[in-house]
Design a protein around this motif. Structure first.
Motif, short mmCIF file in Angstrom:
data_model
loop_
_atom_site.label_atom_id
_atom_site.label_comp_id
_atom_site.label_asym_id
_atom_site.label_seq_id
_atom_site.Cartn_x
_atom_site.Cartn_y
_atom_site.Cartn_z
N ARG A 1 -1.95 -7.36 13.17
CA ARG A 1 -1.71 -7.50 14.61
C ARG A 1 -0.60 -6.55 15.06
O ARG A 1 -0.69 -5.94 16.14
N GLU A 2 0.43 -6.41 14.24
CA GLU A 2 1.50 -5.47 14.57
C GLU A 2 0.94 -4.05 14.68
O GLU A 2 1.26 -3.31 15.61
N TYR A 3 0.09 -3.68 13.73
CA TYR A 3 -0.53 -2.35 13.76
C TYR A 3 -1.41 -2.19 15.01
O TYR A 3 -1.39 -1.16 15.68
N ARG A 4 -2.16 -3.25 15.30
CA ARG A 4 -3.07 -3.19 16.45
C ARG A 4 -2.30 -2.98 17.76
O ARG A 4 -2.72 -2.20 18.62
N PHE A 5 -1.18 -3.66 17.88
CA PHE A 5 -0.39 -3.51 19.11
C PHE A 5 0.28 -2.14 19.18
O PHE A 5 0.46 -1.58 20.26
N CYS B 1 -7.07 -7.36 -0.06
CA CYS B 1 -7.06 -8.82 -0.01
C CYS B 1 -7.46 -9.33 1.38
O CYS B 1 -8.06 -10.41 1.51
N PHE B 2 -7.12 -8.57 2.39
CA PHE B 2 -7.55 -8.79 3.77
C PHE B 2 -7.89 -7.43 4.35
O PHE B 2 -7.34 -6.41 3.93
N THR B 3 -8.78 -7.41 5.33
CA THR B 3 -9.14 -6.12 5.92
C THR B 3 -7.92 -5.40 6.48
O THR B 3 -7.84 -4.17 6.42
N ALA B 4 -6.96 -6.16 7.00
CA ALA B 4 -5.76 -5.54 7.55
C ALA B 4 -5.03 -4.73 6.50
O ALA B 4 -4.50 -3.64 6.78
N ASN B 5 -4.99 -5.23 5.25
CA ASN B 5 -4.27 -4.49 4.22
C ASN B 5 -5.02 -3.23 3.80
O ASN B 5 -4.39 -2.22 3.47
N GLU B 6 -6.34 -3.26 3.81
CA GLU B 6 -7.06 -2.03 3.50
C GLU B 6 -6.75 -0.96 4.54
O GLU B 6 -6.50 0.19 4.20
N LEU B 7 -6.77 -1.35 5.80
CA LEU B 7 -6.46 -0.39 6.86
C LEU B 7 -5.06 0.21 6.66
O LEU B 7 -4.88 1.43 6.72
N LEU B 8 -4.07 -0.64 6.42
CA LEU B 8 -2.70 -0.15 6.22
C LEU B 8 -2.60 0.74 4.99
O LEU B 8 -1.87 1.74 4.98
N THR B 9 -3.36 0.40 3.95
CA THR B 9 -3.28 1.14 2.70
C THR B 9 -3.87 2.54 2.80
O THR B 9 -3.42 3.46 2.11
N TYR B 10 -4.87 2.73 3.67
CA TYR B 10 -5.37 4.09 3.90
C TYR B 10 -4.20 5.02 4.24
O TYR B 10 -4.10 6.14 3.73
N GLU B 11 -3.34 4.53 5.10
CA GLU B 11 -2.21 5.36 5.56
C GLU B 11 -1.10 5.40 4.51
O GLU B 11 -0.49 6.45 4.29
#
Length: 393
Positions: A156-160, A294-304
């Motif tokens: 959510r932090e990333y999304r905002f 572990c959650f889709t949010a972590n995959e997104l963050l891990t790309y970066e």
């Protein structure tokens, strides 16, 4: 000079739901037996064993390894939360690299309970108390599972920050299910559409149920050895570890009031930096990645965090299909934790197994064409992050 460390044998069980698996030592025996057979060696050739699990009594590692043989070797029990399997691998690699041993077993297993993860001890400060305090200070606390609140809050932090669509997170899960449909070892082999993923009940914004990894039972194993041992046993052109790094939390995890930092972004970024520097390989050279989704949010963050795309560029990376077959880098061809499953102690060694298969060209329907360099990322809150670079010449 440090010695090269080869991965000459790998093996894993098919992952299962809690209540549907054999005993932990039976799963460990299956994975270990497969790894030994894959390496073409006997258990008596193994000089040390590092055995990882999170939920189990002390010396479960010995109980598991004794199923393979009773040779009196040192057995070290390892517990590092979700990065336990990779921590066992990290220790095994150090033993070979330093010259302390010629052939070592890294083994991981988990027999999990149904439902969300929780604390086992209520009479002492939980090890993630400082992490939880950051979450409470930033976003409060809800009835959702704690891990979902943490990683969901980071998403959510990333999304905002970047105006990211909720569907972007769901798109990761759609990809995971598609990849898992090609993997006979995966827990979930049924494809899901983006619409189905987004329609599943919300766990914690922006995560829906199909964007959260399930509790899972299973085991994985790897046999590591020196060049001399490989030559002696007629093993040519093995997969080897080009570089590996482990990091733990930095002050930024707690001081910056950031959910993204608290769930390990800086651990990932620094471990990746160390690996790229030590190996002389950059993220643009990597063909295939198994990362901690572990959650889709972590995959997104891990790309970066791994440098697979620029900061703020994950949404474009996902919608352009650069994270799958035909794109820039295939991420989690196994289906990842989201669809293959996440038996905590086994996860890192299952990732290793998949990447060794990929580099050998034996991953069947999941095979990434031209894969000769692979990257592994395994994260545990509390915290520890292990990043490993593999090569096959």
């Amino acid at each position: 000079m440090k010695r090269r460390v080869n991965v000459i044998g790998v093996g894993m069980t098919k992952f299962a739901k809690p209540g549907a698996s054999p005993e932990y030592y039976e799963m460990a025996k299956e994975a270990g037996t497969k790894a030994l057979a894959d390496a073409g060696i006997a258990y008596k050739d193994v000089q040390q064993a590092y055995v990882g699990y999170v939920y189990g009594d002390s010396t479960c590692g010995q109980r598991a390894v004794y199923e393979l043989g009773l040779t009196g070797i040192p057995v070290v029990n390892v517990n590092n939360n979700c990065s336990t399997g990779s921590t066992a691998l990290w220790l095994a690699r150090q033993a070979i690299e330093s010259g302390a041993a010629e052939c070592v077993l890294a083994l991981g297993f988990e027999k999990m309970e149904k439902g969300a993860l929780g604390n086992k001890f209520d009479d002492r400060e939980p090890p993630m108390g400082r992490h939880a305090q950051v979450m409470i200070d930033v976003q409060g606390i809800s009835a959702a599972p704690p891990a979902a609140q943490m990683f969901g809050g980071a998403g959510r932090e990333y999304r905002f920050q970047h105006g990211t669509k909720k569907e972007t997170f769901g798109k990761i899960s759609e990809k995971a299910r598609d990849h898992a449909s090609r993997n006979p070892y995966a827990l979930f082999g049924q494809k899901l559409s983006l619409a189905e993923i987004m329609a599943s009940e919300e766990v914690f914004d922006p995560l829906t149920r199909f964007q959260c990894c399930p509790p899972t039972c299973g085991a994985g194993a790897a046999i590591l050895c020196s060049d001399e041992f490989a030559r002696k046993h007629g093993i040519s052109k093995p997969v080897y570890i080009a570089a590996q790094a482990m990091t733990t939390d930095f002050a930024s995890s707690f001081d910056e009031r950031s959910m993204i930092k608290m769930v390990g972004y800086d651990m990932t970024r620094e471990a990746a930096r160390q690996v790229y520097e030590a190996s002389g390989i950059g993220p643009g050279d990597v063909k295939v990645v198994e990362l901690h989704d572990c959650f889709t949010a972590n995959e997104l963050l891990t790309y970066e965090g791994l440098g697979l795309c620029p900061e703020g560029g994950a949404e474009k990376f996902i919608w352009d299909g650069d994270n799958t077959y035909g794109g820039k880098v295939v991420t989690n061809p196994s289906g990842g934790l989201l669809s293959k499953g996440h038996p905590l102690g086994a996860t890192g060694l299952a990732q290793c197994t998949e990447l060794v298969w990929q580099l050998r060209g034996t991953a069947d329907a999941r095979q990434v064409q031209g894969a000769n360099i692979a990257l592994q990322h395994n994260l545990g809150l509390g915290g520890a992050c292990v990043v490993t670079m593999y090569r096959r010449d």
